[in-house]
Scaffold this active site. Structure first.
Site, PDB file in Angstrom:
ATOM      1  N   ALA B  12      -7.033 -14.872  16.633  1.00 19.18           N
ATOM      2  CA  ALA B  12      -7.899 -15.331  17.836  1.00 19.18           C
ATOM      3  C   ALA B  12      -7.790 -14.676  19.330  1.00 19.18           C
ATOM      4  O   ALA B  12      -8.201 -15.354  20.124  1.00 19.18           O
ATOM      5  CB  ALA B  12      -7.898 -16.678  17.617  1.00 19.18           C
ATOM      6  N   VAL B  63       0.212 -13.963   9.474  1.00 18.36           N
ATOM      7  CA  VAL B  63      -0.530 -14.597   8.450  1.00 18.36           C
ATOM      8  C   VAL B  63       0.042 -14.233   7.062  1.00 18.36           C
ATOM      9  O   VAL B  63      -0.079 -14.875   5.954  1.00 18.36           O
ATOM     10  CB  VAL B  63      -1.836 -14.428   8.350  1.00 18.36           C
ATOM     11  N   TYR B 154      -8.604  -1.294   3.148  1.00 17.93           N
ATOM     12  CA  TYR B 154      -9.338  -2.404   3.984  1.00 17.93           C
ATOM     13  C   TYR B 154     -10.501  -2.887   2.850  1.00 17.93           C
ATOM     14  O   TYR B 154     -10.670  -4.063   2.966  1.00 17.93           O
ATOM     15  CB  TYR B 154     -10.054  -1.753   5.111  1.00 17.93           C
ATOM     16  N   VAL B 155     -11.144  -2.026   2.340  1.00 21.74           N
ATOM     17  CA  VAL B 155     -12.197  -2.456   1.549  1.00 21.74           C
ATOM     18  C   VAL B 155     -11.696  -3.377   0.328  1.00 21.74           C
ATOM     19  O   VAL B 155     -12.433  -4.289   0.035  1.00 21.74           O
ATOM     20  CB  VAL B 155     -13.336  -1.296   1.024  1.00 21.74           C
ATOM     21  N   ALA B 156     -10.735  -2.860  -0.456  1.00 21.36           N
ATOM     22  CA  ALA B 156     -10.022  -3.594  -1.593  1.00 21.36           C
ATOM     23  C   ALA B 156      -9.827  -4.978  -1.072  1.00 21.36           C
ATOM     24  O   ALA B 156      -9.874  -5.833  -1.581  1.00 21.36           O
ATOM     25  CB  ALA B 156      -8.915  -3.028  -2.036  1.00 21.36           C
ATOM     26  N   ALA B 157      -9.303  -5.017   0.191  1.00 17.59           N
ATOM     27  CA  ALA B 157      -8.853  -6.483   0.534  1.00 17.59           C
ATOM     28  C   ALA B 157     -10.135  -7.217   1.072  1.00 17.59           C
ATOM     29  O   ALA B 157     -10.070  -8.593   0.769  1.00 17.59           O
ATOM     30  CB  ALA B 157      -7.998  -6.296   1.987  1.00 17.59           C
ATOM     31  N   LYS B 158     -11.160  -6.685   1.694  1.00 17.65           N
ATOM     32  CA  LYS B 158     -12.258  -7.380   2.197  1.00 17.65           C
ATOM     33  C   LYS B 158     -12.898  -7.917   0.721  1.00 17.65           C
ATOM     34  O   LYS B 158     -13.708  -9.084   0.803  1.00 17.65           O
ATOM     35  CB  LYS B 158     -13.107  -6.669   3.188  1.00 17.65           C
ATOM     36  N   ILE B 187     -19.475  -3.969  14.559  1.00 16.37           N
ATOM     37  CA  ILE B 187     -19.473  -4.776  15.880  1.00 16.37           C
ATOM     38  C   ILE B 187     -18.751  -3.961  16.702  1.00 16.37           C
ATOM     39  O   ILE B 187     -17.410  -3.749  16.424  1.00 16.37           O
ATOM     40  CB  ILE B 187     -18.779  -6.397  15.248  1.00 16.37           C
TER      41      ILE B 187
END
Lengths: 77, 246
Positions: B12, B63, B154-158, B187
């Site tokens: 954040a 995390v 990244y795509v695999a994770a998302k 974004i």
């Protein structure tokens, strides 16, 4: 011994909304007390609070009957 | 809207996570600002939230480390007495074509973006089940729906996050815990600044609403999903992408 069993029984009766007479040492949570797997997880959480202890995921998975829970708690205390 | 609720937002200190933390605070929530490395930026977010009259503090944690996650969750509950809202936002990119992608690049992204979400979900479950209430919002990505060259990791994770959202939504539904995801499109953040001009133009051409999204565009949808207005929604992935993917 009896004390632990009674305290465990009270929690089970309240949480699972079952008749006291059904909660015997050999009663299986899933087969006899109609608890689903999430109910058992929650029950273990409540037992942890009641007896001020932490039950690891590995140990929790071995708890299938009321007696399993009572014996585990007795073995730690 | 979120008066007195306790929220934990991972990652954040900047970008979308920062906008989410501030938006939740604007609606009345007290916020734990988790960060991995940018301490100064996280403290600035905390200051901004305090100026809104809400309570906030910053906590460093990676995390992908389950012990560190347990610790931030404990700190949140100890401080606020509850944990009502979890926003899993922390994420990294290690873009590379599959042919060139190193195993470490794959693992790092999966560890933070997928296992990180798992760790946080697992960590808050006990508290939210006990409360018999909770709102969890996972920040996925539109590329988790469409795929994207150069981002196999990244795509695999998302995509994994979107699937995990559905599974956990089903597990926790009976305990009155809602689990949803947002899938932001293009974004404007530090992360997208790194893309080449050519890549940006290509994506720009695909956005019907004809502009890049702001972090606030995503934050407002997250705020809705974190509120009681979304009580009858769970397991959903909301696209916040200017209409890119319909």
């Amino acid at each position: 011994m009896a004390d632990v069993f009674d305290r465990v029984k009270n929690i089970i009766v309240e949480r699972l909304d079952v008749d006291e007479s059904k909660v015997t040492e050999s009663a299986s949570f899933k087969d006899d007390l109609e608890a689903d797997s999430l109910d058992v997880v929650e029950l273990v959480m409540e037992l942890e609070d009641e007896f001020d202890m932490e039950i690891s995921d590995e140990e929790a998975e071995k708890i299938n009957t009321v007696g399993d829970a009572v014996n585990y708690i007795n073995s730690i205390q | 809207m979120l008066e007195g609720k306790a929220a934990l937002v991972t990652g954040a200190s900047r970008g979308i996570g920062k906008a989410i933390a501030i938006e939740l605070a604007k609606q009345g929530a007290n916020v734990v600002v988790n960060y991995a490395g940018s301490k100064d930026k996280a403290e600035a977010v905390v200051d901004e939230i305090k100026q809104l009259g809400r309570d906030a503090f910053a906590v460093q944690a990676n995390v992908s480390n389950s012990d560190e996650v347990k610790d931030i969750i404990k700190q949140t509950v100890d401080h606020f007495g509850s944990l009502d809202i979890l926003v899993n936002n922390a994420g990294i990119t290690r873009d590379n074509l599959l042919m060139r992608m190193k195993e470490e690049e794959f693992d790092e992204v999966i560890d933070t973006n997928l296992k990180g979400v798992f760790n946080c979900l697992k960590g808050v479950t006990r508290q939210m089940m006990k409360q018999r209430s909770g709102k969890i919002v996972n920040v996925a990505s539109i590329v988790g729906v469409t795929g994207n060259p150069g981002q196999a990791n990244y795509v695999a994770a998302k995509s994994g996050v979107i699937g995990m959202t559905k599974s956990v939504a089903k597990e926790l539904a009976a305990r009155n815990v809602n689990v949803n995801a947002v899938a932001p499109g293009f974004i404007a953040t530090d992360m997208t600044d790194e893309l080449s001009d050519e890549a940006k133009q290509q994506m720009y051409d695909l956005i019907p609403l004809d502009r890049l999204g702001d972090p606030e565009d995503v934050a407002k949808v997250v705020r809705f999903l974190a509120s009681d207005d979304a009580n009858y929604m769970t397991g959903q992935t909301i696209h916040v992408d200017g209409g890119m993917v319909m």
